[in-house]
Scaffold this motif. Sequence first.
Motif, PDB file in Angstrom:
ATOM      1  N   THR B  56       0.826  -1.211   0.000  1.00 21.92           N
ATOM      2  CA  THR B  56       0.000   0.000   0.000  1.00 21.92           C
ATOM      3  C   THR B  56       0.859   1.260   0.000  1.00 21.92           C
ATOM      4  OG1 THR B  56      -0.067   0.238   2.398  1.00 21.92           O
ATOM      5  CG2 THR B  56      -1.727  -1.185   1.406  1.00 21.92           C
ATOM      6  N   GLY B  57       2.189   1.069  -0.038  1.00 18.02           N
ATOM      7  CA  GLY B  57       3.085   2.229   0.009  1.00 18.02           C
ATOM      8  C   GLY B  57       3.418   2.647   1.430  1.00 18.02           C
ATOM      9  N   GLY B 187      -1.794   1.064  -3.995  1.00 21.37           N
ATOM     10  CA  GLY B 187      -0.353   1.257  -3.942  1.00 21.37           C
ATOM     11  C   GLY B 187       0.173   1.959  -5.184  1.00 21.37           C
ATOM     12  N   ASP B 190      -3.345   6.134  -5.444  1.00 23.52           N
ATOM     13  CA  ASP B 190      -4.481   6.143  -4.521  1.00 23.52           C
ATOM     14  C   ASP B 190      -5.593   7.082  -4.993  1.00 23.52           C
ATOM     15  OD1 ASP B 190      -2.700   8.209  -4.050  1.00 23.52           O
ATOM     16  OD2 ASP B 190      -3.266   8.429  -1.950  1.00 23.52           O
ATOM     17  N   GLY B 254       5.072   0.888  -3.070  1.00 22.48           N
ATOM     18  CA  GLY B 254       3.766   0.263  -3.179  1.00 22.48           C
ATOM     19  C   GLY B 254       3.408  -0.145  -4.597  1.00 22.48           C
TER      20      GLY B 254
END
Lengths: 327, 318
Positions: B56-57, B187, B190, B254
Motif C-alpha cells: 500500500t506504500g 499502492g 491512490d 507500493g
Amino acid sequence: MKSLLKQKEFSILAIIIVISIILSIVSPAFLTIGNLLDVVEGNVVMGILAIGMTLIIITSDIDVSVAAITTAVAVSVGALFGYLPDSWISLVIIFLIAPIIGLLIGSVNGFLVSKIQIPAIVVTLGTLNIINGLVLYFTNGRYLNSTNFPQAFLSFSNMEILGIPILIFVLAIVAILTWYILKHTFIGRSVMAIGGNQQSSIRVGINYKKAKLFVFAYMGFLCGIAAIAQTAYTKAVDPNGLLGLELMVIAAVVLGGTNIHGGRGTVHGTLLGVLLLALMQNGMILARIDTFWQNVVTGAIIVFAVSYDHISYKRQQEKLAKIEVEA
Amino acid sequence: MKLSKENILGLIALGTFLLMSLIAPGFLGSNNLTNFLFQLPEFGLLALAMMVVILTGGIDLSITYVAALSGVGAALMLTNGFSILTAVLVAILFGVACGAFNGFVVSKIGVPAILVTLGTMVLFEGVILAITKGNSISGFGDTYSLIGNGYYLGVIPLSFLIFIFFVILTAILLNKTSWGRSIYMFGNNDVATLFSGIKNSRVLMKVYLYVGLLAAISAIIMTSRYNSVKVDLGSAYLLQSVAAAVLGGTNIHGGYGKVMGTVYAVIIFQTISNGLNLLGAHSAIVDVFIGSILIIVLTLNFFSDKFKKKKETQASTA
C-alpha cells in the motif's frame, strides 16, 4: 505578530510553555538553571542528529542509519584514543577525523540514494544492518570506559564557558551552520526546492542528485560530530548506547514541524521538537511517573502530535484548493 | 525462456541452499533441517505482513511490538489458568486491536504510516513494559508448547504448516479477491483508486487488521517455541522483515509485490543465518550479510534495468 502566531513553530513553543508551567508546579526542582542546562546537555546528541535529519526529511527522504553511524564513529574514536598523545593536538585530530569518517559513511548512503536510485529507507536499513553488525563483531559489545582517554579530551568534555557546558556550544554552532546553509547557500536552497517540488526544481535547472548526495553526506558529517559529543558526555564508548535513537530523532524532527512529504522545515523548529521530547522525559522523571509508563506517554504524544499536524496540513491544503476555485 | 523476478529469486534461494549444504557441516542433517523449518514460520509470518503493508506504500514499524503485545496477552491468559483456546483468541484480539489503532490513524486521519507506526511502536512497547514491568513471563505448559514445537504426523513441524496455510491465504486474498486487487491499485495510485469508486480507507483499515492478525499468529508460535515472552519478543525481525519484503521484489513505494518473492527472500535469509551459524560465524556477521545482500541486489537491479533500457533504445533506433 499575527504571522508569528500562525507559524507552526509557535504551537510547539506554546506546548513547551504549558508543559514547563505544569512541571514547575509539580516539581520545584524543574525551573532551576541547573536542571534546564542538564536537560539540554543531555540531549545535545539528539539535537545534532535531528538537525541533520531535518535536511533529509525536507527532501522527503528518511535516514534510519544515523544512530548506527554515530556509534561506528564513536567506536573508531575510542579505538584511536589509545594511540593519541595527551595534548591539545589529539583534540584537533579527533575533531578532524570523526567528522570525516562520518562524512564518508554518509556519502555512501548518499551515493546509493542519488546515483543508484535505491529508496533511502532501504539503503539506510541496509547500512544500519551492516554497520551495527560490524560494530558488534569488532567490539563484541564491550563497553569502553575513560581510562585510556587522553586527558585533553576529558578536560574538553568538562569545560564550561560562562557556566554553560561546552557541548551546548557545539550544538549551537551546528545549528547556526545548518541554518546558514539552508537559508543562504545555493545548495541549501536547492534542498528546500527539491523537497517542495522535485519536477519543477529539475526544470529550473537544480541538480537534484547533487542535493540528495549533499544531505546524506552532511548527515554523516553531523553524525561524526554527534559521536564526539556522545563520547564527551558519557565519557565512555558504548556500542549499544544509542540503540533506537534514530526513531526518537525522526520523531523530534516531525514534532518540530518538518513536513514528512518534504519542502518544509526549519532548524529552530527541530530544536523545539528536541526540547519538547527532552522536557517530557525530564518532566516524567521529576513527576515520578513509573518508568514503565513513560514510553506509553511518549508514544501517545507522538501519535497525537503527528495526527494533529496532519489534520492542520490537510485543512491548509483544502483552503489552497478553495482559493484556486474562486480565482 | 524468460524468467520472472520471482523465479530468479527462487533460483538464488536454491543456490544459497545448495551452497550452504556444501560448505556448512551438518547443514543437511535432519536435526538442522527440522531446526530450519521450526525457525522459518515466525519470521516468515512477520515478513508476509510487512509485505502487505508495503504494497500500500506504507510501512509498519510497530509490527514486532504488536507481536510482543499479543504474546503478552496469550501469556497472561495461560499463566492465569485459562484454556489454550482462550489464550490464542486473546492473542489474536490484542493483535487485531493494535492493527485497528494503526489502521484508524493511517486510514481515517490520513497520517503517513511510517509516522503513525513510529509512535505506536513506542506506545505498544510502553504498554508491554507497564504490564510486564520489564520481566519475562514464562511457564505455559506442555500442550501449548506443541504449537511451536510439535509435529504433524511426526514429520512436519506444526508451525510450518500454519505458515504454509497463511502463505496460501495471503496469496488468495491478494490475487483472487477484490480487496487484494484494491490493495495493488491503491499502492499504484491512490487518487485513481478513489475515483474508481473504491473506499480507500476501508481497504487500508483491513490491511492493518490483517497485519495485526499475522503478527499475533507469529507471536503465538514464538511464545510457544520459547515458552516465555518479553518486551523484545521478535524485535530482531523488524528490519529483517522489511529487508525480506524488499529483497522479494516488493516495491517500497507500493503497488507491486508477490507472496512467493517474499517467501523466497525469507528462505534466503534463513539459509544464510542458519548456515553462517553452523560455520561458527559471529552472530553479528549475519546482519552484515543481510544488509549487504539487500544493497547488492538492488544495485544489480538498477544496472540491469539500465542495461535493458539501453538495449531497447538501441533496438528502436536501429
